[in-house]
Design an enzyme around this catalytic site. Structure first.
Site, PDB file in Angstrom:
ATOM      1  N   HIS A 142       0.835  -1.199   0.000  1.00 18.08           N
ATOM      2  CA  HIS A 142       0.000   0.000   0.000  1.00 18.08           C
ATOM      3  C   HIS A 142       0.872   1.252   0.000  1.00 18.08           C
ATOM      4  O   HIS A 142       2.083   1.180   0.209  1.00 18.08           O
ATOM      5  CB  HIS A 142      -0.932   0.015   1.219  1.00 18.08           C
ATOM      6  CG  HIS A 142      -2.086  -0.919   1.101  1.00 18.08           C
ATOM      7  ND1 HIS A 142      -2.011  -2.245   1.464  1.00 18.08           N
ATOM      8  CD2 HIS A 142      -3.356  -0.732   0.636  1.00 18.08           C
ATOM      9  CE1 HIS A 142      -3.184  -2.838   1.246  1.00 18.08           C
ATOM     10  NE2 HIS A 142      -4.003  -1.947   0.743  1.00 18.08           N
ATOM     11  N   LYS A 146      -0.523   4.909   4.503  1.00 16.15           N
ATOM     12  CA  LYS A 146      -1.406   3.980   5.200  1.00 16.15           C
ATOM     13  C   LYS A 146      -0.843   3.674   6.581  1.00 16.15           C
ATOM     14  O   LYS A 146       0.325   3.300   6.715  1.00 16.15           O
ATOM     15  CB  LYS A 146      -1.585   2.686   4.398  1.00 16.15           C
ATOM     16  CG  LYS A 146      -2.603   1.718   5.013  1.00 16.15           C
ATOM     17  CD  LYS A 146      -2.888   0.555   4.076  1.00 16.15           C
ATOM     18  CE  LYS A 146      -3.842  -0.455   4.696  1.00 16.15           C
ATOM     19  NZ  LYS A 146      -5.158   0.124   5.019  1.00 16.15           N
TER      20      LYS A 146
END
Length: 250
Positions: A142, A146
């Site tokens: 990600h 995040k």
């Protein structure tokens, strides 16, 4: 016309939900919940659920685990269904969600993508077919903003594989702290945080002299926004209970 309260309206996923709703004719956003206010939004934004003065049919939550208590209190008090797309909850918070679902309809999923949920079903089938002889590893990637790791989706995949009961699986998140060979019942979970990666998940089944990989790559955040809005409309006809993407795809 379905009237939506959007929690986390100023975040990246909140903006994606706004764009998705703008292109639809069956729903509208009547209020947002966020600490930041975008003056360009055509709906009022409040810094807490308790201050909302708009009537609504459903709540979509793409915010932060710290918002859970106030959202559940508001939703249960108003008897409004809620779609919870936030990740990073503790087990105690998950238990609160399950308890609240006895009073209102709650759609709870760590990933709103149809493709990811198909990957989960395929991973379960692969575990049943190969799990006794193959090692299983989960890799998720990600963007560098995040906060939670591993991702809620990686945990969903692991829980789905564990539910097959092929083995007494044990998730291992930090293998560098071990000085031993890999146990046969391990599910290794690895997180990458870098750049602007929207979301990639890979399930690896590694056996003797062969390798099977099942993977999914999200190209934009809009796929999750579409899933959340579809889930919100799905909940309108449902009684109190806990629902997920498998229910929506039936």
């Amino acid at each position: 016309m379905t009237k939506i309260i959007l929690s986390g309206s100023s975040g990246k996923m909140g903006r994606a939900v706004i764009r998705t709703v703008f292109d639809r004719k069956d729903c509208s956003i009547v209020a947002g919940i966020d600490k930041q206010i975008n003056e360009s939004d055509c709906f009022p934004i409040f810094n807490s659920a308790g201050k909302i003065n708009s009537d609504a049919d459903v709540i979509i939550d793409f915010s932060n685990p710290s918002m859970l208590d106030s959202l559940l209190n508001y939703a249960t008090y108003k008897k409004i269904p809620i779609v919870i797309c936030t990740t990073g909850f503790t087990q105690a918070q998950v238990d609160k969600i399950k308890k609240a679902s006895c009073l209102i309809p709650i759609f709870f999923s760590g990933n709103m993508s149809m493709g990811i949920n198909l990957l989960i079903e395929l991973a379960k089938k692969a575990a049943c077919a190969l799990g006794t002889e193959f090692n299983i590893e989960i890799l998720e990637k990600h963007h560098n903003q995040k906060v939670d790791a591993p991702s809620g989706t990686a945990l969903m995949i692991a829980d789905a594989i564990k539910s097959t009961n092929v083995k007494n699986y044990e998730c291992v998140f930090d293998r560098h702290s071990y000085r031993r060979p890999r146990n046969d019942n391990e599910i290794g979970i690895h997180a990458v945080r870098a750049g602007t990666i929207v979301g990639e998940h890979e399930v690896i089944f590694a056996g003797k002299d062969e390798l099977l990989t099942i993977s999914h790559s999200a190209q934009s955040k809009e796929i999750f926004a579409v899933g959340a809005v579809n889930a919100a409309i799905f909940l309108l006809s449902k009684s109190a209970g806990l629902y997920n993407m498998s229910d929506l795809l039936k």
